[in-house]
Design a protein around this motif. Structure first.
Motif, short mmCIF file in Angstrom:
data_model
loop_
_atom_site.label_atom_id
_atom_site.label_comp_id
_atom_site.label_asym_id
_atom_site.label_seq_id
_atom_site.Cartn_x
_atom_site.Cartn_y
_atom_site.Cartn_z
N ARG A 178 0.85 -1.20 0.00
CA ARG A 178 0.00 0.00 0.00
C ARG A 178 0.87 1.24 0.00
O ARG A 178 1.81 1.37 0.78
N LEU A 180 0.46 5.56 -0.29
CA LEU A 180 -0.49 6.69 -0.32
C LEU A 180 -0.40 7.41 -1.66
O LEU A 180 0.70 7.67 -2.17
N THR A 311 -5.28 8.30 10.70
CA THR A 311 -5.69 7.95 9.34
C THR A 311 -7.20 7.70 9.27
O THR A 311 -7.83 8.01 8.25
N VAL A 319 -3.71 1.71 6.48
CA VAL A 319 -2.46 2.46 6.57
C VAL A 319 -1.78 2.13 7.89
O VAL A 319 -2.23 2.54 8.95
N VAL A 323 3.65 1.84 5.67
CA VAL A 323 3.11 2.47 4.47
C VAL A 323 3.74 3.85 4.27
O VAL A 323 4.01 4.28 3.15
N THR A 327 5.70 5.04 1.04
CA THR A 327 5.24 6.25 0.35
C THR A 327 6.40 7.22 0.14
O THR A 327 6.55 7.80 -0.94
#
Length: 378
Positions: A178, A180, A311, A319, A323, A327
């Motif tokens: 994952r 962002l 989050t 998240v 993550v 990111t």
């Protein structure tokens, strides 16, 4: 009551007693020796040492079928001061929770490719004994690596000829991490800037530097140089299982140590934006932790709970702390960051680790690169 298969007992005088085989009579009957200590852990250590001496006498070993479990205990004991405590605890749990319950009863000569393939399949399908759900391919590989290391120890230190075969590890499928999106990142940053406290500042700093959760938790203000515009990552925090829990209800403890590898001990340059945030939240007490502003630390699982709340308030799902690290790496790639520099900032041992695990190209970046083909008529 003794633990099953250990031959360790608590005596009425509160001492601990361990029993081991020290030889055999001509009739084949085993002769036992005994060790004593004030604690369970100490008597177990003495017991393993005596078992090791026995297993290193070929003329005795030939008369006794020594189980793989005995060699597992020896290997764990010998590695205690050779690796970091967190690594040793991981090894010990792998041995006690997976290896010994499943294949500990085998002799070394019986541990062939078929037995280990069956062992691997069992772990993938049903996981630990008496527990539902299989283990991941990565976890099973880690377990098999430990088995391989113990087999090499047996052959190197006892002269036993281990079966010759190639260790086959389960295939691992790369999981999409994952990351962002830019819109999600901007939304999270805007939330963290509102009524920003020490914890929100720490989360934001992670998004701007790619630090690991344990590194952020262990970060003190003395590690941040506003003049030099740098952060020195020289410690990490983790909650470890306690080795001796017999006399306490606490089964774990928080430990702050140096990073696991040399590459993780690093200097991270700060952007002007990050420096401005540091000035805004600056604490005069250099011994204070960045996440709290005091000399009382915040442990990783508490920080993870805080991030989950942040989050959720932003409407973001799935998240966790890593993550943010992924990111950061992805944003760096998108702006054309030199990969070697990125690898060192992330604290990786090689550029390949950075490329394989932490670099995720967004669809926009892929489209931008595809559009470059237009320049040559494609």
């Amino acid at each position: 009551m003794p633990r099953r298969g250990e031959n360790i007992y608590k005596r009425k005088d509160n001492r601990w007693e361990g029993r081991y085989i020290k030889g055999h009579l001509p009739s084949g009957k085993a002769q036992f020796g005994y060790v004593y200590a004030k604690t369970y852990q100490e008597v177990k250590r003495k017991l393993i040492e005596q078992q090791a001496l026995y297993c290193q006498q070929p003329e005795l070993v030939q008369k006794q079928h020594v189980s793989f479990s005995v060699y597992c205990d020896q290997w764990i004991l010998l590695n205690r001061d050779r690796v970091k405590e967190s690594t040793w605890i991981k090894y010990r749990n792998i041995v006690n929770n997976h290896i010994k319950p499943h294949i500990g009863q085998y002799t070394v000569q019986k541990l062939d490719a078929v037995v280990l393939e069956s062992f691997s399949h069992t772990l993938l399908v049903s996981g630990a004994r008496n527990k539902e759900g299989g283990l991941s391919a990565k976890t099973v590989k880690d377990i098999l690596v430990v088995v391989h290391s113990i087999l090499k120890y047996v052959q190197r230190n006892t002269g036993k000829q281990c079966p010759s075969f190639q260790m086959i590890y389960p295939k691992q499928y790369k999981k999409q991490m994952r990351v962002l999106s830019k819109e999600e990142q901007e939304r999270l940053i805007a939330y963290l800037l509102q009524e920003m406290d020490a914890c929100k500042f720490g989360v934001l700093l992670t998004l701007l530097t790619g630090m690991r959760i344990g590194e952020v938790c262990a970060l003190r203000w003395q590690d941040i140089s506003i003049d030099e515009k740098t952060i020195h990552v020289c410690n990490t925090m983790q909650r470890l299982q306690k080795i001796e829990t017999r006399w306490t209800s606490q089964k774990t403890r928080v430990l702050i140590t140096e990073p696991k590898t040399e590459s993780s001990n690093r200097m991270i340059p700060l952007t002007d934006y990050a420096v401005a945030l540091c000035k805004q939240c600056y604490c005069e007490n250099q011994s204070a932790f960045v996440l709290t502003g005091t000399e009382q630390f915040m442990e990783p699982r508490t920080l993870q709970y805080r991030l989950h709340k942040y989050t959720a308030d932003c409407g973001l799902s799935e998240v966790h702390f890593h993550v943010l690290r992924h990111t950061f790496a992805t944003r760096c790639v998108e702006v054309g960051f030199e990969v070697k520099s990125l690898s060192e900032i992330l604290g990786h041992s090689s550029v390949q680790v950075t490329l394989d695990r932490y670099v995720h190209s967004s669809l926009d970046l892929k489209r931008k690169n595809m559009n470059k083909l237009a320049a040559i008529g494609f």
